[in-house]
Design a protein around this motif. Sequence first.
Motif, PDB file in Angstrom:
ATOM      1  N   GLU A 280      31.558  34.149  45.951  1.00 32.76           N
ATOM      2  CA  GLU A 280      30.598  33.207  46.747  1.00 32.76           C
ATOM      3  C   GLU A 280      29.197  33.774  46.912  1.00 32.76           C
ATOM      4  O   GLU A 280      28.116  33.143  46.971  1.00 32.76           O
ATOM      5  CB  GLU A 280      31.214  32.419  47.974  1.00 32.76           C
ATOM      6  N   MET A 281      28.927  34.865  47.175  1.00 31.84           N
ATOM      7  CA  MET A 281      28.042  35.864  46.986  1.00 31.84           C
ATOM      8  C   MET A 281      27.118  36.190  45.910  1.00 31.84           C
ATOM      9  O   MET A 281      26.206  36.679  45.727  1.00 31.84           O
ATOM     10  CB  MET A 281      28.209  37.263  47.998  1.00 31.84           C
ATOM     11  N   GLY A 282      28.062  35.893  44.661  1.00 33.27           N
ATOM     12  CA  GLY A 282      27.334  36.092  43.631  1.00 33.27           C
ATOM     13  C   GLY A 282      28.161  36.395  42.213  1.00 33.27           C
ATOM     14  O   GLY A 282      27.771  36.517  41.156  1.00 33.27           O
ATOM     15  N   ALA A 283      29.261  37.377  42.640  1.00 30.07           N
ATOM     16  CA  ALA A 283      30.096  37.859  41.600  1.00 30.07           C
ATOM     17  C   ALA A 283      30.655  36.694  40.815  1.00 30.07           C
ATOM     18  O   ALA A 283      31.134  35.803  41.046  1.00 30.07           O
ATOM     19  CB  ALA A 283      31.040  38.838  42.109  1.00 30.07           C
ATOM     20  N   VAL A 284      30.605  36.995  39.515  1.00 36.63           N
ATOM     21  CA  VAL A 284      31.263  35.992  38.429  1.00 36.63           C
ATOM     22  C   VAL A 284      32.799  36.238  38.637  1.00 36.63           C
ATOM     23  O   VAL A 284      33.463  35.286  38.604  1.00 36.63           O
ATOM     24  CB  VAL A 284      30.704  36.180  36.964  1.00 36.63           C
ATOM     25  N   ASN A 285      33.258  37.480  38.242  1.00 40.30           N
ATOM     26  CA  ASN A 285      34.573  37.645  38.355  1.00 40.30           C
ATOM     27  C   ASN A 285      34.832  38.854  39.215  1.00 40.30           C
ATOM     28  O   ASN A 285      33.906  39.914  39.349  1.00 40.30           O
ATOM     29  CB  ASN A 285      35.303  38.313  36.924  1.00 40.30           C
ATOM     30  N   VAL A 286      36.065  38.835  40.208  1.00 42.46           N
ATOM     31  CA  VAL A 286      36.389  40.161  41.099  1.00 42.46           C
ATOM     32  C   VAL A 286      37.401  40.462  40.908  1.00 42.46           C
ATOM     33  O   VAL A 286      38.684  39.819  40.950  1.00 42.46           O
ATOM     34  CB  VAL A 286      36.067  39.404  42.444  1.00 42.46           C
ATOM     35  N   LEU A 287      37.632  41.855  40.355  1.00 43.61           N
ATOM     36  CA  LEU A 287      38.954  42.455  40.187  1.00 43.61           C
ATOM     37  C   LEU A 287      39.151  43.595  41.418  1.00 43.61           C
ATOM     38  O   LEU A 287      38.070  44.187  41.599  1.00 43.61           O
ATOM     39  CB  LEU A 287      39.036  43.093  38.843  1.00 43.61           C
ATOM     40  N   VAL A 288      39.990  43.543  42.277  1.00 41.04           N
ATOM     41  CA  VAL A 288      40.308  44.228  43.279  1.00 41.04           C
ATOM     42  C   VAL A 288      41.735  45.368  43.067  1.00 41.04           C
ATOM     43  O   VAL A 288      42.639  44.824  42.774  1.00 41.04           O
ATOM     44  CB  VAL A 288      40.762  43.684  44.822  1.00 41.04           C
ATOM     45  N   SER A 289      41.515  46.475  42.818  1.00 42.86           N
ATOM     46  CA  SER A 289      42.411  47.610  42.668  1.00 42.86           C
ATOM     47  C   SER A 289      43.071  47.914  43.930  1.00 42.86           C
ATOM     48  O   SER A 289      42.249  48.112  44.966  1.00 42.86           O
ATOM     49  CB  SER A 289      41.901  48.811  41.793  1.00 42.86           C
ATOM     50  N   MET A 290      44.316  48.205  43.943  1.00 46.47           N
ATOM     51  CA  MET A 290      45.091  48.391  45.173  1.00 46.47           C
ATOM     52  C   MET A 290      46.412  49.445  45.041  1.00 46.47           C
ATOM     53  O   MET A 290      47.201  49.628  45.644  1.00 46.47           O
ATOM     54  CB  MET A 290      45.910  47.276  45.578  1.00 46.47           C
ATOM     55  N   ALA A 291      45.913  50.477  44.072  1.00 49.17           N
ATOM     56  CA  ALA A 291      46.836  51.600  43.674  1.00 49.17           C
ATOM     57  C   ALA A 291      48.321  51.059  43.609  1.00 49.17           C
ATOM     58  O   ALA A 291      48.590  50.170  42.832  1.00 49.17           O
ATOM     59  CB  ALA A 291      46.758  52.530  44.947  1.00 49.17           C
ATOM     60  N   GLY A 292      49.001  51.374  44.401  1.00 51.70           N
ATOM     61  CA  GLY A 292      50.475  50.900  44.229  1.00 51.70           C
ATOM     62  C   GLY A 292      50.903  49.613  44.260  1.00 51.70           C
ATOM     63  O   GLY A 292      52.073  49.097  43.960  1.00 51.70           O
ATOM     64  N   GLU A 293      50.062  49.095  44.986  1.00 52.33           N
ATOM     65  CA  GLU A 293      50.190  47.480  45.362  1.00 52.33           C
ATOM     66  C   GLU A 293      49.675  46.801  43.887  1.00 52.33           C
ATOM     67  O   GLU A 293      50.069  45.486  43.952  1.00 52.33           O
ATOM     68  CB  GLU A 293      49.453  47.127  46.621  1.00 52.33           C
ATOM     69  N   GLY A 294      49.127  47.439  43.115  1.00 51.33           N
ATOM     70  CA  GLY A 294      48.659  46.402  42.135  1.00 51.33           C
ATOM     71  C   GLY A 294      47.091  46.154  42.189  1.00 51.33           C
ATOM     72  O   GLY A 294      46.553  46.969  42.326  1.00 51.33           O
TER      73      GLY A 294
END
Length: 301
Positions: free
Chosen positions: A209-223
């Motif tokens: 909502e703040m402007g990013a087109v795609n958001v990818l969040v890395s979470m180590a062992g959680e995926g």
Amino acid sequence: MIYTVTFNPSLDYIIQVDNFTVGAINKTYFEKILPGGKGINVSIVLSNLGHESIALGFMAGFTGNEIENRLKDYGCGTDFIQISEGLSRINVKMKANEETEINGQGPLISKDELETLYAKLDQIKAEDLLVISGSIPSSLPDNMYELIMQRLSNKKVKIIVDATRNLMKKVLPYHPFLIKPNNYELGEIFDVELKTRESVIPYARKLQEMGAVNVLVSMAGEGAVLIDENGKVYQRQAPKGQVINSVGAGDSMVAGFIAGYLESNGDYEKAFLKGIAAGSASAFSENLASKEEVNELLKNA
């Protein structure tokens, strides 16, 4: 073409000792020297996966020459700016009963040398991909990310940003094609603690909502979690395996995502899965992910 920018590259001198003792002579039983820097890691993994890229940034002295030579050994294209004085930094990463890092400063970058970088960036064409990631040397403006994105804002370049919270927040109005915080960095932005994939989703949407087109969040062992430009959510647990070295895993995820996106003609699910596989393959290896390691993990995706 894919371009990566590493403002302060390094030679990473990785050593292991049995027990580190302050004030004594400590002998290593393992040594390795690697080219370092987040953008450089992305270029290396892209090359491993069969994709050409051009690594941009600043180099100085014999250490800079060695970084560039080692990158060429990996098959990476380079177009670095040679700094007239100083040395590219050496970062010492020592593993013992605890892990210790000593990071060098790097060379001072002049206004003329910065203008040379701008001139190279001006040559990037519409639909090219540009990865900007990592720290900014003290001799450069602290809003370098914003200045680059503002400069390229009318060229339809797909810009990927992997940076700390303040750097990342400030580029959102320029609509980066992809941002890749980890769950801790995402939590810092909104002053919350995020431990599960489900908890990440609403805050990743806020970045969108703040402007990013795609958001990818890395979470180590959680995926990882991806929210694509259409608002679709993808989430996946990390593959099972023994973590040997987590350094460069996030950069490998970025490279894997780019490779998967290009190979599938923009299929976000395939890009997401290849990103997770590449990040995990690097974490499960002493080196950055190879094509064979990534493909093996993709078999069970």
